[in-house]
Write an enzyme that holds these catalytic residues in place. Structure first.
Site, PDB file in Angstrom:
ATOM      1  N   SER A 136      10.570  -5.336  -3.964  1.00 59.59           N
ATOM      2  CA  SER A 136      10.129  -3.992  -3.584  1.00 59.59           C
ATOM      3  C   SER A 136       8.681  -3.710  -3.946  1.00 59.59           C
ATOM      4  CB  SER A 136      11.030  -2.925  -4.215  1.00 59.59           C
ATOM      5  OG  SER A 136      10.739  -2.757  -5.585  1.00 59.59           O
ATOM      6  N   LYS A 173       8.226   0.631 -10.356  1.00 61.11           N
ATOM      7  CA  LYS A 173       7.747   1.278  -9.128  1.00 61.11           C
ATOM      8  C   LYS A 173       6.396   1.963  -9.393  1.00 61.11           C
ATOM      9  CE  LYS A 173      11.470   0.808  -6.407  1.00 61.11           C
ATOM     10  NZ  LYS A 173      12.116  -0.223  -7.250  1.00 61.11           N
TER      11      LYS A 173
END
Length: 219
Positions: A136, A173
């Site tokens: 990701s 993230k």
């Protein structure tokens, strides 16, 4: 277990360690390049190697920056074309690998120490490493199998990469701060953002300040 072989240390505008204020931007980049080459090959680069890497037209420009780094205590100068070595301020230290962290969907928070990594001793703060799984954060240069170096803290600015704890699960993230909530953003369009109606201090476990990658080859 201490991992040392075939190491490449990567950096970008999002992934810079916190460094001494006395270094100029060019000096920092040259020092980081020298550290990377020594970690990768075991030998320092020559002045011509440095000039070529940074597109300098003259070796004299490199010599000026090396003299400044020697004067500030980061390098030692010896005879020869590759007569550069790291001084005590640039010596290595180690950080523990505290488990894995997904660059994908959150998983259970890491518990086990998996070994240690070598990092420059000039990196400051309470630091640890995590092994990344998933894709990701691919477009941020963080790939499956990389190790991220994390500075333990419960705050960060929008646009910085963080390790976040969601209940008993953890993920890595980009952080986006919003009034009364935060968003955790992937760097891969195949993954969706995570929105949380709470302040960042309740979920942020640390800020990512560097990554290391190891290349494994078949015998």
């Amino acid at each position: 277990m201490t991992i040392q072989k075939n190491k490449t240390t990567l950096s970008s505008s999002q992934l810079n360690p916190e460094l001494e204020d006395s270094l100029s931007d060019k000096q920092l980049k040259i020092l980081s390049f020298i550290e990377k080459e020594i970690a990768k090959t075991g030998c320092p680069p020559s002045y011509r190697d440095i000039a070529h890497h940074f597109d300098y037209g003259a070796v004299g420009t490199v010599q000026d920056h090396i003299r400044a780094l020697v004067k500030k205590g980061y390098l030692l100068k010896e005879k020869g074309a590759r007569g550069i070595r790291l001084a005590f301020r640039s010596a290595a230290s180690t950080v523990p690998i505290l488990g894995t962290v997904p660059a994908g969907h959150p998983i259970e928070a890491p518990q086990n120490v998996l070994g240690s990594l070598s990092i420059p001793a000039r990196w400051r703060g309470e630091l640890y490493a995590l092994r990344v799984t998933g894709e990701s954060m691919r477009d941020a240069g963080i790939l499956d199998g990389d190790y991220i170096i994390v500075k333990k803290q419960n705050h960060a600015h929008s646009g910085e990469i963080v390790v976040a704890l969601l209940g008993e699960e953890v993920t890595v993230k980009y952080l986006e701060n919003k009034p009364g909530k935060i968003r955790l953003l992937p760097a891969n369009p195949s993954f969706k953002p995570i929105e949380l109606a709470q302040g960042p201090e309740t979920v942020i476990q640390g800020k990512v300040i560097g990554i290391q990658r190891y290349f494994h080859t078949e015998n």
